[in-house]
Design an enzyme around this catalytic site. Structure first.
Site, PDB file in Angstrom:
ATOM      1  N   GLY A  40       0.796  -1.230   0.000  1.00 61.54           N
ATOM      2  CA  GLY A  40       0.000   0.000   0.000  1.00 61.54           C
ATOM      3  C   GLY A  40       0.823   1.271   0.000  1.00 61.54           C
ATOM      4  N   ALA A 182       1.555  22.837   6.788  1.00 56.47           N
ATOM      5  CA  ALA A 182       2.556  22.558   7.829  1.00 56.47           C
ATOM      6  C   ALA A 182       2.103  21.375   8.671  1.00 56.47           C
ATOM      7  CB  ALA A 182       2.773  23.791   8.694  1.00 56.47           C
ATOM      8  N   GLU A 188       8.026  16.704   7.341  1.00 56.64           N
ATOM      9  CA  GLU A 188       9.003  15.617   7.141  1.00 56.64           C
ATOM     10  C   GLU A 188       9.735  15.800   5.803  1.00 56.64           C
ATOM     11  OE1 GLU A 188       7.239  11.897   9.793  1.00 56.64           O
ATOM     12  OE2 GLU A 188       7.282  11.676   7.622  1.00 56.64           O
ATOM     13  N   ASP A 314      -7.245   3.848   6.524  1.00 56.76           N
ATOM     14  CA  ASP A 314      -7.431   5.244   6.102  1.00 56.76           C
ATOM     15  C   ASP A 314      -8.795   5.498   5.472  1.00 56.76           C
ATOM     16  OD1 ASP A 314      -4.853   5.774   6.890  1.00 56.76           O
ATOM     17  OD2 ASP A 314      -4.175   6.541   4.942  1.00 56.76           O
ATOM     18  N   HIS A 446      20.298   4.116  33.316  1.00 53.23           N
ATOM     19  CA  HIS A 446      21.089   5.355  33.219  1.00 53.23           C
ATOM     20  C   HIS A 446      22.357   5.089  32.430  1.00 53.23           C
ATOM     21  CE1 HIS A 446      22.818   9.190  34.340  1.00 53.23           C
ATOM     22  NE2 HIS A 446      23.938   8.541  34.662  1.00 53.23           N
TER      23      HIS A 446
HETATM   24  P1  FAD Z   1      -3.037   2.051   2.096  1.00 54.78           P
HETATM   25  O1  FAD Z   1      -1.696   1.851   2.661  1.00 54.78           O
HETATM   26  O2  FAD Z   1      -3.310   3.312   1.368  1.00 54.78           O
HETATM   27  O3  FAD Z   1      -3.303   0.814   1.131  1.00 54.78           O
HETATM   28  C1  FAD Z   1      -4.427   0.707   0.347  1.00 54.78           C
HETATM   29  C2  FAD Z   1      -4.132  -0.235  -0.800  1.00 54.78           C
HETATM   30  O4  FAD Z   1      -5.346  -0.531  -1.461  1.00 54.78           O
HETATM   31  C3  FAD Z   1      -3.197   0.357  -1.847  1.00 54.78           C
HETATM   32  O5  FAD Z   1      -2.160  -0.531  -2.110  1.00 54.78           O
HETATM   33  C4  FAD Z   1      -4.096   0.520  -3.076  1.00 54.78           C
HETATM   34  O6  FAD Z   1      -3.401   0.325  -4.286  1.00 54.78           O
HETATM   35  C5  FAD Z   1      -5.105  -0.575  -2.849  1.00 54.78           C
HETATM   36  N1  FAD Z   1      -6.386  -0.378  -3.523  1.00 54.78           N
HETATM   37  C6  FAD Z   1      -7.183   0.718  -3.481  1.00 54.78           C
HETATM   38  N2  FAD Z   1      -8.316   0.510  -4.179  1.00 54.78           N
HETATM   39  C7  FAD Z   1      -8.224  -0.750  -4.673  1.00 54.78           C
HETATM   40  C8  FAD Z   1      -9.075  -1.554  -5.458  1.00 54.78           C
HETATM   41  N3  FAD Z   1     -10.276  -1.127  -5.861  1.00 54.78           N
HETATM   42  N4  FAD Z   1      -8.654  -2.779  -5.792  1.00 54.78           N
HETATM   43  C9  FAD Z   1      -7.451  -3.248  -5.380  1.00 54.78           C
HETATM   44  N5  FAD Z   1      -6.609  -2.545  -4.619  1.00 54.78           N
HETATM   45  C10 FAD Z   1      -6.997  -1.316  -4.264  1.00 54.78           C
HETATM   46  N6  FAD Z   1       1.736   6.550   8.699  1.00 54.78           N
HETATM   47  C11 FAD Z   1       2.431   6.204   9.802  1.00 54.78           C
HETATM   48  O7  FAD Z   1       1.862   5.594  10.710  1.00 54.78           O
HETATM   49  N7  FAD Z   1       3.758   6.486   9.922  1.00 54.78           N
HETATM   50  C12 FAD Z   1       4.432   7.153   8.972  1.00 54.78           C
HETATM   51  O8  FAD Z   1       5.629   7.392   9.102  1.00 54.78           O
HETATM   52  C13 FAD Z   1       3.735   7.549   7.809  1.00 54.78           C
HETATM   53  N8  FAD Z   1       4.367   8.202   6.822  1.00 54.78           N
HETATM   54  C14 FAD Z   1       3.670   8.552   5.686  1.00 54.78           C
HETATM   55  C15 FAD Z   1       4.347   9.255   4.709  1.00 54.78           C
HETATM   56  C16 FAD Z   1       3.681   9.629   3.559  1.00 54.78           C
HETATM   57  C17 FAD Z   1       4.426  10.378   2.486  1.00 54.78           C
HETATM   58  C18 FAD Z   1       2.311   9.271   3.385  1.00 54.78           C
HETATM   59  C19 FAD Z   1       1.590   9.636   2.126  1.00 54.78           C
HETATM   60  C20 FAD Z   1       1.642   8.581   4.379  1.00 54.78           C
HETATM   61  C21 FAD Z   1       2.309   8.223   5.544  1.00 54.78           C
HETATM   62  N9  FAD Z   1       1.670   7.547   6.580  1.00 54.78           N
HETATM   63  C22 FAD Z   1       2.353   7.216   7.709  1.00 54.78           C
HETATM   64  C23 FAD Z   1       0.248   7.168   6.498  1.00 54.78           C
HETATM   65  C24 FAD Z   1       0.125   5.685   6.109  1.00 54.78           C
HETATM   66  O9  FAD Z   1       0.787   5.466   4.873  1.00 54.78           O
HETATM   67  C25 FAD Z   1      -1.341   5.286   5.994  1.00 54.78           C
HETATM   68  O10 FAD Z   1      -2.004   5.618   7.193  1.00 54.78           O
HETATM   69  C26 FAD Z   1      -1.475   3.792   5.756  1.00 54.78           C
HETATM   70  O11 FAD Z   1      -0.807   3.416   4.576  1.00 54.78           O
HETATM   71  C27 FAD Z   1      -2.948   3.391   5.660  1.00 54.78           C
HETATM   72  O12 FAD Z   1      -3.027   2.033   5.437  1.00 54.78           O
HETATM   73  P2  FAD Z   1      -4.266   1.378   4.684  1.00 54.78           P
HETATM   74  O13 FAD Z   1      -4.011  -0.087   4.699  1.00 54.78           O
HETATM   75  O14 FAD Z   1      -5.522   1.883   5.224  1.00 54.78           O
HETATM   76  O15 FAD Z   1      -4.181   1.933   3.183  1.00 54.78           O
HETATM   77  P1  NAI Z   2      -1.983  16.890   7.687  1.00 57.50           P
HETATM   78  O1  NAI Z   2      -3.415  16.805   7.951  1.00 57.50           O
HETATM   79  O2  NAI Z   2      -0.999  16.357   8.672  1.00 57.50           O
HETATM   80  O3  NAI Z   2      -1.553  18.413   7.453  1.00 57.50           O
HETATM   81  C1  NAI Z   2      -2.125  19.204   6.459  1.00 57.50           C
HETATM   82  C2  NAI Z   2      -1.859  20.652   6.816  1.00 57.50           C
HETATM   83  O4  NAI Z   2      -2.258  21.445   5.707  1.00 57.50           O
HETATM   84  C3  NAI Z   2      -2.655  21.137   8.014  1.00 57.50           C
HETATM   85  O5  NAI Z   2      -1.796  21.842   8.870  1.00 57.50           O
HETATM   86  C4  NAI Z   2      -3.726  22.032   7.398  1.00 57.50           C
HETATM   87  O6  NAI Z   2      -4.134  23.063   8.255  1.00 57.50           O
HETATM   88  C5  NAI Z   2      -2.985  22.569   6.190  1.00 57.50           C
HETATM   89  N1  NAI Z   2      -3.831  23.021   5.092  1.00 57.50           N
HETATM   90  C6  NAI Z   2      -4.994  22.489   4.641  1.00 57.50           C
HETATM   91  N2  NAI Z   2      -5.445  23.165   3.567  1.00 57.50           N
HETATM   92  C7  NAI Z   2      -4.534  24.147   3.338  1.00 57.50           C
HETATM   93  C8  NAI Z   2      -4.422  25.170   2.342  1.00 57.50           C
HETATM   94  N3  NAI Z   2      -5.319  25.310   1.378  1.00 57.50           N
HETATM   95  N4  NAI Z   2      -3.350  26.000   2.404  1.00 57.50           N
HETATM   96  C9  NAI Z   2      -2.411  25.880   3.374  1.00 57.50           C
HETATM   97  N5  NAI Z   2      -2.475  24.901   4.330  1.00 57.50           N
HETATM   98  C10 NAI Z   2      -3.513  24.056   4.293  1.00 57.50           C
HETATM   99  O7  NAI Z   2      -1.794  16.216   6.251  1.00 57.50           O
HETATM  100  P2  NAI Z   2      -0.513  15.736   5.476  1.00 57.50           P
HETATM  101  O8  NAI Z   2       0.709  16.364   6.024  1.00 57.50           O
HETATM  102  O9  NAI Z   2      -0.831  15.910   4.034  1.00 57.50           O
HETATM  103  O10 NAI Z   2      -0.477  14.193   5.800  1.00 57.50           O
HETATM  104  C11 NAI Z   2      -1.600  13.346   5.462  1.00 57.50           C
HETATM  105  C12 NAI Z   2      -1.731  12.221   6.420  1.00 57.50           C
HETATM  106  O11 NAI Z   2      -0.664  11.316   6.304  1.00 57.50           O
HETATM  107  C13 NAI Z   2      -1.756  12.712   7.852  1.00 57.50           C
HETATM  108  O12 NAI Z   2      -3.067  12.580   8.314  1.00 57.50           O
HETATM  109  C14 NAI Z   2      -0.846  11.818   8.602  1.00 57.50           C
HETATM  110  O13 NAI Z   2      -1.560  11.119   9.566  1.00 57.50           O
HETATM  111  C15 NAI Z   2      -0.281  10.845   7.576  1.00 57.50           C
HETATM  112  N6  NAI Z   2       1.174  10.878   7.703  1.00 57.50           N
HETATM  113  C16 NAI Z   2       1.748  10.423   8.842  1.00 57.50           C
HETATM  114  C17 NAI Z   2       3.103  10.487   9.025  1.00 57.50           C
HETATM  115  C18 NAI Z   2       3.679  10.022  10.297  1.00 57.50           C
HETATM  116  O14 NAI Z   2       2.983   9.367  11.048  1.00 57.50           O
HETATM  117  N7  NAI Z   2       4.936  10.310  10.587  1.00 57.50           N
HETATM  118  C19 NAI Z   2       3.991  11.015   7.997  1.00 57.50           C
HETATM  119  C20 NAI Z   2       3.284  11.509   6.843  1.00 57.50           C
HETATM  120  C21 NAI Z   2       1.930  11.403   6.718  1.00 57.50           C
END
Ligand code: FAD
Ligand code: NAI
Length: 467
Positions: A40, A182, A188, A314, A446
Site C-alpha cells: 500500500g 505545515a 518531514e 485510512d 542510566h
Molecule cells: P493504504 O496503505 O493506502 O493501502 C491501500 C491499498 O489498497 C493500496 O495498495 C491501493 O493500491 C489498494 N487499492 C485501493 N483501491 C483498490 C481496489 N479497488 N482494488 C485493489 N486494490 C486497491 N503513517 C504512519 O503511521 N507512519 C508514517 O511514518 C507515515 N508516513 C507517511 C508518509 C507519507 C508520504 C504518506 C503519504 C503517508 C504516511 N503515513 C504514515 C500514512 C500511512 O501510509 C497510511 O495511514 C497507511 O498506509 C494506511 O493504510 P491502509 O491499509 O488503510 O491503506
Molecule cells: P496533515 O493533515 O498532517 O496536514 C495538512 C496541513 O495542511 C494542516 O496543517 C492544514 O491546516 C494545512 N492546510 C490544509 N489546507 C490548506 C491550504 N489550502 N493551504 C495551506 N495549508 C492548508 O496532512 P498531510 O501532512 O498531508 O499528511 C496526510 C496524512 O498522512 C496525515 O493525516 C498523517 O496522519 C499521515 N502521515 C503520517 C506520518 C507520520 O505518522 N509520521 C507522515 C506523513 C503522513
C-alpha cells in the site's frame, strides 16, 4: 469460482495485517491489490520511503553540524542523490518483498487487479489485461486506503508541482521549495530537502503548525525548525501557481483574504491532507454508505451498513496512520473469528520523524481543557538529561498530563531526538490504566534519554530529582 472465507481489497498495513491475522485464525483468505507491489501507500510511497530519505538526509547534515564537534573531520559532504534514492528504493523493496513472503507463509492467495464489490459475497477482480474474474466470499474487508487531497489552482504534475509521491523521487535538489501545509508530510519532506540544500518556505492556512498536536510542543517545534532554516508563513493560503516560466510563481494570500504576494519556487509540494480512496469499488451499487467526508461509514466495530462488508484503515474515520490500520486489521480478523477484537483509539501513538522527532499519545492540553478535565502537568527538559547533554542533542522536553484526582496518565508529548522510540513506555502505561507515579517508580536505565520520561512523571508530583 474461487471461494474464500475472507477477501480483502487493498494490501496496505490494514489489508495485509488483517489477511495474516485471519489466516492465523484458520480462515481461507484472498487479497486483491491494484498496484504491482503489495504494502500500500505506507510501504511503497509513504512511511517507508520517507523514513529512508529522512534517515539518509539526517546523516548528510550530521557530517557538517555534528561530526566535527566530535572530532571527526570528513570535510564537506558530497551528495550523490541517485545513490540516496537507490538506498530508499532498496529499503522499499526489502519491505515489499517481506509482505509477499508473509502471504506465501500464511497461504494467503493474492490477486493482482482492481477489486470491485459485485454483490453480496462477490468481489470482481479486473486485471491489467482487462480480464475479470469473480471471487466468492463469506466476508469482504475494504482496506483501500487514501489518496492525496488536491488544491484548486495548483495542478500536481509530480515533477514541479508534487504531492508526497513526487517529493520522494525528485531528480535534483530544488533551489527553492514551497510547501503548502505545515502538517506531517510537509514538515518531514520539507526537512529532507532542506537538509540536502533547498530553501524551504512552508505556507500554512492555520495560525499554527501540526494541528492536532499539543500546542506547546508545536510552538517549540516551529522555533527549532526556524533555527534550522525553514521559513513559515502561517495564516496564509496559496491561491494558484503560475507554471509558465522557468520558476514557479505561487500566489500567497492571508487566509482571511487580502493582499497577495508572489513566492518563487522550483518545486511546490502540496501536503494539505489525504482523502479516503473508494474509486471504482462499486460501493454505491452495493449500497455501502459513506459519511459526509467520503469515508466508508462503520458502526465502531468495522461493519458497514451492508451485511458481510467491513472496512478498516485510512478509508474509515480516525487518524490516518499505518499502525492504526494494522490494529484495526487484527481487530476485524478476530471479530470475524468470533473473538472480541478491539482497537483502543485513546492510545494510538503518533510520531513526526524529523530532527528532533515529535511524538505523542493520548490527550493534548487543549483537548483536556476543552473537555473540562482537571489535570496536572509534569515537564522535564532534555537540557537536564545526562545522555542528551553528553550527546549534545538537548532540544526539547517531555510533558506528561495526568488526571489531578487519580494521577492516571491522560497524555504524553515528547519533542526531542528519538522521541518516536520513547513514546511507547507511555503507551504501555496508558494501556494498563497506569498513573504518573507508576512511571515515576519504574527503574529506568542510566544514562538514557528515557530517564526524561521518568523525570517528567516525577514532575507531575513536583518531585523531579534533576531539575
Ligand atoms: P493504504 O496503505 O493506502 O493501502 C491501500 C491499498 O489498497 C493500496 O495498495 C491501493 O493500491 C489498494 N487499492 C485501493 N483501491 C483498490 C481496489 N479497488 N482494488 C485493489 N486494490 C486497491 N503513517 C504512519 O503511521 N507512519 C508514517 O511514518 C507515515 N508516513 C507517511 C508518509 C507519507 C508520504 C504518506 C503519504 C503517508 C504516511 N503515513 C504514515 C500514512 C500511512 O501510509 C497510511 O495511514 C497507511 O498506509 C494506511 O493504510 P491502509 O491499509 O488503510 O491503506
Ligand atoms: P496533515 O493533515 O498532517 O496536514 C495538512 C496541513 O495542511 C494542516 O496543517 C492544514 O491546516 C494545512 N492546510 C490544509 N489546507 C490548506 C491550504 N489550502 N493551504 C495551506 N495549508 C492548508 O496532512 P498531510 O501532512 O498531508 O499528511 C496526510 C496524512 O498522512 C496525515 O493525516 C498523517 O496522519 C499521515 N502521515 C503520517 C506520518 C507520520 O505518522 N509520521 C507522515 C506523513 C503522513
Amino acid at each position: 469460482m474461487a471461494s474464500y472465507d475472507l477477501v480483502i481489497i487493498g494490501t496496505g498495513p490494514g489489508g495485509y495485517v488483517c489477511a495474516i491475522r485471519a489466516a492465523q485464525l484458520g480462515m481461507k483468505v484472498a487479497v486483491v491489490e491494484k498496484e504491482s507491489t503489495f504494502g500500500g501507500t505506507c510501504l511503497n510511497i509513504g512511511c517507508i520511503p520517507s523514513k529512508a530519505l529522512l534517515q539518509a538526509s539526517e546523516r548528510f547534515e550530521e557530517v557538517t553540524h555534528m561530526l566535527p564537534k566530535m572530532g571527526i573531520g570528513v570535510g564537506k559532504p558530497k551528495l550523490d542523490l541517485a545513490t540516496m534514492m537507490k538506498f530508499k528504493s532498496d529499503g522499499v523493496d526489502g519491505n515489499v518483498k517481506g509482505v509477499s513472503f508473509l502471504f506465501k507463509k500464511n497461504k494467503i492467495e493474492p490477486y493482482q487487479g482492481t477489486g470491485r464489490i459485485a454483490g453480496p459475497g462477490k468481489v470482481e477482480v479486473k486485471g491489467a489485461d482487462g480480464k475479470t474474474q469473480t471471487l466468492e466470499t463469506k466476508n469482504i474487508v475494504i482496506a483501500t486506503g487514501s489518496d492525496v487531497t488536491r488544491l484548486k489552482g495548483v495542478d500536481i504534475d509530480e515533477k514541479r508541482i508534487v504531492s508526497s509521491t513526487g517529493a520522494l523521487t525528485l531528480e535534483k535538489v530544488p533551489e527553492k521549495m514551497l510547501v503548502i501545509g505545515a502538517g506531517v508530510i510537509g514538515l518531514e519532506l520539507g526537512s529532507v530537502w532542506r537538509r540536502l540544500g533547498a530553501q524551504v518556505t512552508v505556507v500554512e492556512f492555520l495560525d499554527r503548525i501540526i494541528p492536532g498536536m499539543d500546542g506547546e510542543v508545536a510552538k517549540s517545534f516551529q522555533r527549532i525548525l526556524e533555527k534550522q532554516g525553514v521559513t513559515f508563513k502561517l495564516g496564509a493560503k496559496v491561491t494558484g501557481v503560475d507554471t509558465s516560466g522557468k520558476k514557479l510563481k505561487a500566489q500567497v494570500e492571508p487566509a482571511a483574504g487580502g493582499k497577495a504576494e508572489t513566492i518563487e519556487a522550483d518545486v511546490v509540494l502540496v501536503a494539505i491532507g489525504r482523502v479516503p480512496y473508494t474509486d471504482g469499488l462499486g460501493l454505491k451499487e452495493a449500497g455501502v454508505e459513506l459519511d459526509p467526508r467520503g469515508r466508508v461509514k462503520t458502526d465502531g466495530h468495522f461493519a458497514t451498513n451492508v451485511k458481510g462488508i467491513y472496512a478498516i484503515g485510512d478509508v474509515i474515520a480516525g487518524p490516518m496512520l499505518a499502525h492504526k490500520a494494522e490494529d484495526e486489521g487484527v481487530a476485524i480478523a478476530e471479530i470475524l473469528a468470533g473473538q472480541a477484537g478491539h482497537t483502543n483509539y485513546d492510545v494510538i501513538p503518533s510520531v513526526i520523524y524529523t530532527f528532533p522527532e515529535v511524538s505523542s499519545v493520548g490527550k493534548t492540553e487543549e483537548e483536556l481543557k476543552q473537555a473540562g478535565v482537571v489535570y496536572n502537568v509534569g515537564k522535564f527538559p532534555f537540557t537536564a538529561n545526562a545522555r542528551t547533554k553528553v550527546n549534545q542533542t538537548t532540544d526539547g522536553f517531555v510533558k506528561i498530563l495526568a488526571d489531578a484526582k487519580t494521577d492516571r496518565v491522560l497524555g504524553v508529548h515528547i519533542i526531542g531526538a528519538e522521541a518516536g522510540e520513547m513514546i511507547h513506555e507511555a503507551a504501555v502505561a496508558m494501556e494498563f490504566g497506569g498513573a504518573a507515579e507508576d512511571i515515576a517508580r519504574t527503574c529506568h536505565a542510566h544514562p538514557t534519554r528515557s530517564e526524561a520520561v521518568k523525570e517528567a512523571a516525577l514532575a507531575v508530583a513536583k518531585r523531579s530529582i534533576h531539575m
